[in-house]
Design an enzyme around this catalytic site. Structure first.
Site, PDB file in Angstrom:
ATOM      1  N   ARG A  16       0.864  -1.197   0.000  1.00 56.31           N
ATOM      2  CA  ARG A  16       0.000   0.000   0.000  1.00 56.31           C
ATOM      3  C   ARG A  16       0.902   1.249   0.000  1.00 56.31           C
ATOM      4  NH1 ARG A  16      -1.848  -0.008   6.444  1.00 56.31           N
ATOM      5  NH2 ARG A  16       0.029   1.069   7.136  1.00 56.31           N
ATOM      6  N   ASP A  63       8.820  -9.980   6.101  1.00 56.75           N
ATOM      7  CA  ASP A  63       8.995  -9.196   7.325  1.00 56.75           C
ATOM      8  C   ASP A  63      10.412  -8.639   7.272  1.00 56.75           C
ATOM      9  OD1 ASP A  63       9.464  -8.115   9.792  1.00 56.75           O
ATOM     10  OD2 ASP A  63       8.852  -9.884  10.937  1.00 56.75           O
ATOM     11  N   VAL A  64      10.537  -7.325   7.067  1.00 57.01           N
ATOM     12  CA  VAL A  64      11.868  -6.737   6.828  1.00 57.01           C
ATOM     13  C   VAL A  64      12.793  -6.844   8.034  1.00 57.01           C
ATOM     14  CG1 VAL A  64      11.109  -5.113   5.036  1.00 57.01           C
ATOM     15  CG2 VAL A  64      11.163  -4.355   7.435  1.00 57.01           C
ATOM     16  N   ASN A  90      11.578   0.587   1.226  1.00 57.61           N
ATOM     17  CA  ASN A  90      10.462   1.503   1.480  1.00 57.61           C
ATOM     18  C   ASN A  90       9.708   1.193   2.777  1.00 57.61           C
ATOM     19  OD1 ASN A  90       7.991   3.256   0.565  1.00 57.61           O
ATOM     20  ND2 ASN A  90       7.163   1.195   0.890  1.00 57.61           N
ATOM     21  N   TYR A 160      11.546   8.231  15.318  1.00 56.78           N
ATOM     22  CA  TYR A 160      11.399   8.241  13.855  1.00 56.78           C
ATOM     23  C   TYR A 160      12.536   9.045  13.216  1.00 56.78           C
ATOM     24  CZ  TYR A 160       9.021   8.602   9.313  1.00 56.78           C
ATOM     25  OH  TYR A 160       8.704   8.529   7.972  1.00 56.78           O
ATOM     26  N   LYS A 164      15.334   7.789  10.467  1.00 57.13           N
ATOM     27  CA  LYS A 164      15.433   8.350   9.111  1.00 57.13           C
ATOM     28  C   LYS A 164      16.771   9.076   8.908  1.00 57.13           C
ATOM     29  CE  LYS A 164      11.616   6.668   7.601  1.00 57.13           C
ATOM     30  NZ  LYS A 164      11.670   5.572   6.600  1.00 57.13           N
ATOM     31  N   THR A 195      -1.039   8.994   2.827  1.00 57.90           N
ATOM     32  CA  THR A 195      -1.050   7.523   2.897  1.00 57.90           C
ATOM     33  C   THR A 195      -1.619   7.143   4.263  1.00 57.90           C
ATOM     34  OG1 THR A 195       1.104   7.379   3.965  1.00 57.90           O
ATOM     35  CG2 THR A 195       1.106   7.355   1.543  1.00 57.90           C
TER      36      THR A 195
END
Ligand code: NAD
Length: 263
Positions: A16, A63-64, A90, A160, A164, A195
């Protein structure tokens, strides 16, 4: 449109959101795409939508955070399409927590998805990318999803931002390390994009700001261009970085944020 004819791309978190839009755009530009995600129903639907339009796509569970899951997913893609030219790291998660409220388990969960996932994807895909890059006119390409959160800080988004920022500089180091293999590595830095993750950001902030509309107004004003981004704004940038049109770019940061970080 960037030309992706003949390229084979693996997109983590492609069921998605930005990953799905990127898969659709790359397929429309001629690529065959492998979509890996935890969300099997959505992932199958995204792949079927591409196939129904005449494109080449495969959905595979991923599952990353787990190395064996990456190995199985990449093997499924390589068995189906014959190799890899492009990896888009991603998949990612977001949560809002102050440092005082955050547990070590919260912090490690952010690291597991947003950092371990990028490392494991890169490590697992690398031998396959190297093999095709050696024979390709321009070589291979890895695109890592960072964020404006990898460039600037916002209170209570600290975990977060940590993740990043890590993706941003890991990208540059990989660019140097993989240049001899003819594999380019770049990061992309979206502003707020419509999103499910953006909905979560709005919901988590709305408690402090009174309503979802107040948060949305604040975000519209944060982007000098006057709107929140759409998934295709980012898919355009990722597809450009994946294509040979960006042949002289590696270790760079493509900022697609409606001017947010220009202020
Ligand atoms: N939407 C934004 O505003 C925005 C802004 C900047 C950066 N980003 C980054 O872009 C990327 C995509 O975000 P999005 O907005 O499409 O989010 P999203 O939540 O809509 O989609 C993320 C996808 O990643 C998948 N995923 C999560 N954990 C996973 C795991 N352990 N293994 C496999 N898949 C997993 C989810 O199932 C989902 O399909 C993320 O890395 C995000 O941090 C998004």
């Amino acid at each position: 449109m960037n030309n992706m004819d003949g390229k084979i791309a693996f997109i983590s978190g492609g069921a998605r959101g930005l990953g799905a839009e990127t898969a659709r755009m790359m397929a429309a530009c001629g690529a065959r795409v492998i979509i890996g995600d935890l969300l099997d129903d959505a992932g199958h639907a995204t792949a079927e939508g591409i196939i129904n339009k005449g494109g080449g796509a495969l959905y595979t569970h991923l599952d990353v955070t787990a190395e064996e899951s990456w190995q199985a997913a990449v093997k499924a893609g390589v068995d189906k399409f014959g190799g890899l030219d492009v990896l888009v790291n991603n998949a990612g998660i977001f949560f809002m927590k102050s440092t005082e409220d955050m547990t070590l388990a919260d912090w490690r969960r952010m690291c597991a998805v947003n950092l371990d996932g990028v490392f494991l994807g890169t490590k697992t895909a690398l031998p396959h990318l190297k093999a095709r890059a050696a024979k390709a006119p321009v070589g291979g390409s890895i695109i890592n999803l960072s964020s404006i959160a990898g460039i600037i800080g916002i209170a209570n988004f600290t975990a977060y931002h940590m993740s990043k920022g890590g993706v941003r500089i890991y990208t540059k180091a990989c660019a140097i390390e993989f240049a001899p293999y003819r594999i380019r590595v770049n990061s992309i830095h979206p502003g707020l994009i419509e999103t499910d993750m953006a909905k979560q950001v709005v919901t988590e902030l709305s408690g402090a700001m009174g309503s979802d509309n107040a948060v949305r107004d604040m975000f519209v004003q944060s982007h000098p261009i006057g709107r929140i981004g759409e998934p295709k704004d980012i898919a355009n940038g990722i597809t450009f970085l994946a294509s040979d049109d960006s042949a002289f770019m590696t270790g760079s940061e493509l900022v697609v944020d409606g001017g947010w970080t220009a202020q």
